[in-house]
Scaffold this motif. Sequence first.
Motif, PDB file in Angstrom:
ATOM      1  N   ARG A   1      45.149  46.037  39.579  1.00 36.69           N
ATOM      2  CA  ARG A   1      43.889  45.116  38.989  1.00 36.69           C
ATOM      3  C   ARG A   1      44.588  44.039  38.179  1.00 36.69           C
ATOM      4  O   ARG A   1      44.027  43.725  37.009  1.00 36.69           O
ATOM      5  CB  ARG A   1      43.204  46.268  38.078  1.00 36.69           C
TER       6      ARG A   1
ATOM      7  N   GLY B   1      44.503  40.405  36.589  1.00 36.33           N
ATOM      8  CA  GLY B   1      43.488  39.603  36.484  1.00 36.33           C
ATOM      9  C   GLY B   1      44.059  38.314  36.069  1.00 36.33           C
ATOM     10  O   GLY B   1      43.444  37.178  36.241  1.00 36.33           O
TER      11      GLY B   1
ATOM     12  N   GLU C   1      38.180  36.028  40.839  1.00 37.38           N
ATOM     13  CA  GLU C   1      37.413  37.418  40.851  1.00 37.38           C
ATOM     14  C   GLU C   1      37.279  37.682  39.273  1.00 37.38           C
ATOM     15  O   GLU C   1      36.311  38.176  38.641  1.00 37.38           O
ATOM     16  CB  GLU C   1      38.210  38.429  41.606  1.00 37.38           C
ATOM     17  N   CYS C   2      38.404  37.747  38.516  1.00 38.28           N
ATOM     18  CA  CYS C   2      38.335  38.240  37.188  1.00 38.28           C
ATOM     19  C   CYS C   2      37.268  37.380  36.375  1.00 38.28           C
ATOM     20  O   CYS C   2      36.713  38.002  35.564  1.00 38.28           O
ATOM     21  CB  CYS C   2      39.639  38.190  36.549  1.00 38.28           C
TER      22      CYS C   2
ATOM     23  N   ARG D   1      34.572  35.545  37.556  1.00 40.39           N
ATOM     24  CA  ARG D   1      33.400  35.869  37.676  1.00 40.39           C
ATOM     25  C   ARG D   1      32.927  37.375  37.351  1.00 40.39           C
ATOM     26  O   ARG D   1      31.616  37.457  36.821  1.00 40.39           O
ATOM     27  CB  ARG D   1      33.160  35.786  39.309  1.00 40.39           C
ATOM     28  N   GLU D   2      33.948  38.265  37.221  1.00 38.21           N
ATOM     29  CA  GLU D   2      33.222  39.643  36.759  1.00 38.21           C
ATOM     30  C   GLU D   2      33.096  39.572  35.298  1.00 38.21           C
ATOM     31  O   GLU D   2      32.436  40.596  34.806  1.00 38.21           O
ATOM     32  CB  GLU D   2      34.369  40.669  37.460  1.00 38.21           C
ATOM     33  N   CYS D   3      34.201  39.117  34.452  1.00 41.41           N
ATOM     34  CA  CYS D   3      34.524  39.381  33.236  1.00 41.41           C
ATOM     35  C   CYS D   3      33.787  38.193  32.409  1.00 41.41           C
ATOM     36  O   CYS D   3      33.307  38.298  31.296  1.00 41.41           O
ATOM     37  CB  CYS D   3      35.861  39.367  32.733  1.00 41.41           C
TER      38      CYS D   3
ATOM     39  N   TYR E   1      36.992  45.698  31.347  1.00 44.50           N
ATOM     40  CA  TYR E   1      36.676  45.854  32.817  1.00 44.50           C
ATOM     41  C   TYR E   1      37.924  46.318  33.666  1.00 44.50           C
ATOM     42  O   TYR E   1      37.656  46.566  34.977  1.00 44.50           O
ATOM     43  CB  TYR E   1      36.462  44.353  33.122  1.00 44.50           C
TER      44      TYR E   1
ATOM     45  N   TYR F   1      40.866  44.889  33.971  1.00 43.36           N
ATOM     46  CA  TYR F   1      41.971  44.104  34.691  1.00 43.36           C
ATOM     47  C   TYR F   1      43.124  44.055  33.553  1.00 43.36           C
ATOM     48  O   TYR F   1      43.009  44.504  32.265  1.00 43.36           O
ATOM     49  CB  TYR F   1      41.446  42.688  34.582  1.00 43.36           C
TER      50      TYR F   1
END
Length: 314
Positions: free
Chosen positions: A121, A123, A161-162, A164-166, A189, A191
């Motif tokens: 994972r 990030g 991705e990191c 957009r998610e965090c 999250y 990461y």
Amino acid sequence: MTENERPTGQRVVAVVPTFRPDEALLVGLRALAPQVAMIIVVDDGSPDDPAGILDLAGELGCEIVRSASNDGIAAALNIGIRMALADDADFVLTLDQDTVLPGHYVSDCTTAFRIAAPATRLGVVCTDRVNGQPSIPEHYTAEGLGLVREAIQSGFLISAECLRECGLFDERLFIDCVDTEFCLRIAQYGYRIAVGPGTDISHSLGEQVALRPFGVARFDERGRQRTYEYHGPTRRYFITRNNIDLFLRYSRIRPRWVLSAIKREIGPTVTTIVSGPLRWRQLVATVIGAAHGLMRLRGPLSPGLRKLLVGRRD
């Protein structure tokens, strides 16, 4: 780096926030340009640019964004990051205006992402060394990547991705602890942050001034004047305020980090207050910063507080 040279899934866009930039910015941009698909320079409301540095940056092929007001480094970073994500970046590289990367830096960081297992994972990849001084990874992954809990923002290679998610950087902090808050948040999250194997950046870590506690000079065993990293009263205010803000946010979920961070900050704070320059203003900045941190006040300095701390309006 051209589109034909870029491996699939490796589009890297760099974001460089600036404030009153000088020639050091151009040195860093020249080293950076061959390594990324695009460079976005976001000027955070600099009052003037007498040397035309931003115009010269534009001539190097950078996208220049000029903010009308000084909203802080987090806001400037976020402007550029949103542009990068809209431009389909797979990774965003964040860089301070006084940082210079070696020629292989981006390649080494993307390699770390490529070899990381999905279970890792990953990030963020950060620099392994700053001015030759190594980081100390706390753990290693099965792939051999060194992991750290936090790192300086300059040199961050962050996956889209990191982000957009965090979420992006916390603009309420304005300046200082922006990178620490981001590192703590992405950990929530799941990461992780790895150091890029063998990477080393040239980066200014602040002004060094003579260590003179209560006006008494201190010397080392070779008779040389001892120095320490100095931040002015306004920076001391933000450092104090924002650290306390983070201590309150994470006291329950990351108590060990809070205790270690408190121990880490006590020494520099006391040194600044007793050694000067501007010892009384440093004390005032620390006390007001602590009070505002406890009150959860955020954002930029008010004009009145700025005048109190620096004696003038910038």
